[in-house]
Design an enzyme around this catalytic site. Sequence first.
Site, PDB file in Angstrom:
ATOM      1  N   HIS A   1       0.454  -1.139  -0.156  1.00 65.17           N
ATOM      2  CA  HIS A   1       0.234   0.169   0.333  1.00 65.17           C
ATOM      3  C   HIS A   1       1.197   1.092   0.282  1.00 65.17           C
ATOM      4  O   HIS A   1       0.746   2.383   0.676  1.00 65.17           O
ATOM      5  CB  HIS A   1      -0.919  -0.146   1.417  1.00 65.17           C
ATOM      6  CG  HIS A   1      -2.012  -1.198   1.523  1.00 65.17           C
ATOM      7  ND1 HIS A   1      -2.813  -1.350   0.816  1.00 65.17           N
ATOM      8  CD2 HIS A   1      -1.572  -1.989   1.834  1.00 65.17           C
ATOM      9  CE1 HIS A   1      -3.028  -2.524   0.773  1.00 65.17           C
ATOM     10  NE2 HIS A   1      -2.285  -3.633   1.926  1.00 65.17           N
TER      11      HIS A   1
ATOM     12  N   SER B   1      16.958  20.577 -14.579  1.00 64.18           N
ATOM     13  CA  SER B   1      15.578  21.335 -15.054  1.00 64.18           C
ATOM     14  C   SER B   1      16.400  22.313 -15.420  1.00 64.18           C
ATOM     15  O   SER B   1      17.240  23.173 -15.252  1.00 64.18           O
ATOM     16  CB  SER B   1      14.441  21.864 -13.793  1.00 64.18           C
ATOM     17  OG  SER B   1      14.019  22.822 -13.317  1.00 64.18           O
TER      18      SER B   1
END
Length: 494
Positions: free
Chosen positions: A162, A292
């Site tokens: 999970h 970036s």
Amino acid sequence: MTTPTDVYDNPLIGRYASREMAERWGPLRKFRTWRRLWLALAEAEAELGLLADDGVSPRIRAEQLAELRDHLDDVDLARAAAHEKRLRHDVMAHVHALRDVAPGCNDIVHLGATSCYVTDNADLILMRESLDQVCRTLAAVIDAMGTFAERWKDEPTLGFTHFQPAQLTTVGKRATLWLYDLVLDLEELERRRDGLPFRGAKGTTGTQASFLALFRGDHDKVKQLDRRVAGKMGFDALVPVTGQTYSRKHDSFVLDALSGLGQSLHKWGSDLRLLANRQEIDEPFEPEQIGSSAMAYKRNPMRAERMCGLARYLMGLPAMAADTAATQWFERTLDDSAPRRLYIPQAFLCADAVLRIALNLLTQRTGPETLGLVVNVPVVARGVREYLPYMATENLMMAAVQAGGDRQEVHEVVRTHSHAVTAKLKSGTGSAAELFDRLRAEPAFARVDFAAVTDPRAFVGRAPEQVAEFVAEHVAPVRARYAAALGMKAELSV
């Protein structure tokens, strides 16, 4: 007039797929394959003694076949395009283009055939070759990932269910989860490649009526013709019955298998992106690579992101193949032609592209000691240390009981202290390691050897052994089948 820079450039060709795959689905390869199919048909008809109208003379002469063989590759695309503009029929345009350069074989080209003789059979040839390339590249990925799994089979890492911290596994054992999916994909792709049949010489609506007429009602020769043409083009299996086209379910089956590969690589790419966020595993990052344009510190998992994006496109293509298979009317309709020109080549180009990224992730060298994925061991170990105190509590309890403690009293001690530590963590103070300090101070744990009980390697079960067994039983056979493909590298254009 337009130039290549004036019109849309398919990124699958311009940026992502290999030159080999792009050329296979290019126009020259297709139309040269058509000419080879016409040659195979004419040769088979001649070998079976096809006679002229007089019932005595050979219908196909040796010099005509020789002329056809001399013009298998000199396809003039501009000439064919001019014919198609006039005739509005792509196959007949290429029949006329061939006639222009080989006029002596004009009356033996396409003899008894329908358009799908060349279009469908060529697609099957190109699909089988493409499946073989995909299998070879996938095998190289499996080999490289197997090496990664073996290298890191003993390295404890935090497992997740999970996406919540669970029990420990190892870095290598997690890699076998990715590997198993890919091994399953390879088996399915091999099955589709090896079982792909040839349409053969079936005639206009699949009845072979034109060939039966050519061979004057000789059913056996018509059957032999079908088999001979298939054999000349390298196929053992034939589609048993067709309309004008082979069943479009074959396309659907192939795209489903390619989609399965996309599913597996998307799952792997997603896991890599999550691990990159945790800074546990980095993908290759080259010396001058920019993460970036604005945030100079960024080191983004751009390869894994691109792999996921292209895999998502690949996973979406089978729906169109399914629609085509479902909506064919009777012996055929032409609404299958335009979409198949798009989704069949693009499925293979996309599968090739995602595999190239996968291979690059595992084999790209960015420094003298940096090859492929980078496992940041201190970060991985820190994650283990952070949650190990909770995971170790059951083992500590058992050790305390074996040392003479009361099980219920020991359980209550653990419960009380673990909740207290968790409360401090949630308030922003303390650490999970405090749980060990608290338990060491308890009389119930005075005789417990904490170092022995809390060694992370004691919490990975059979993970190292499972890696070794999986590689021996499932990766080794792949390595044996594809020995020539091992060590393959993939340089990315961007």
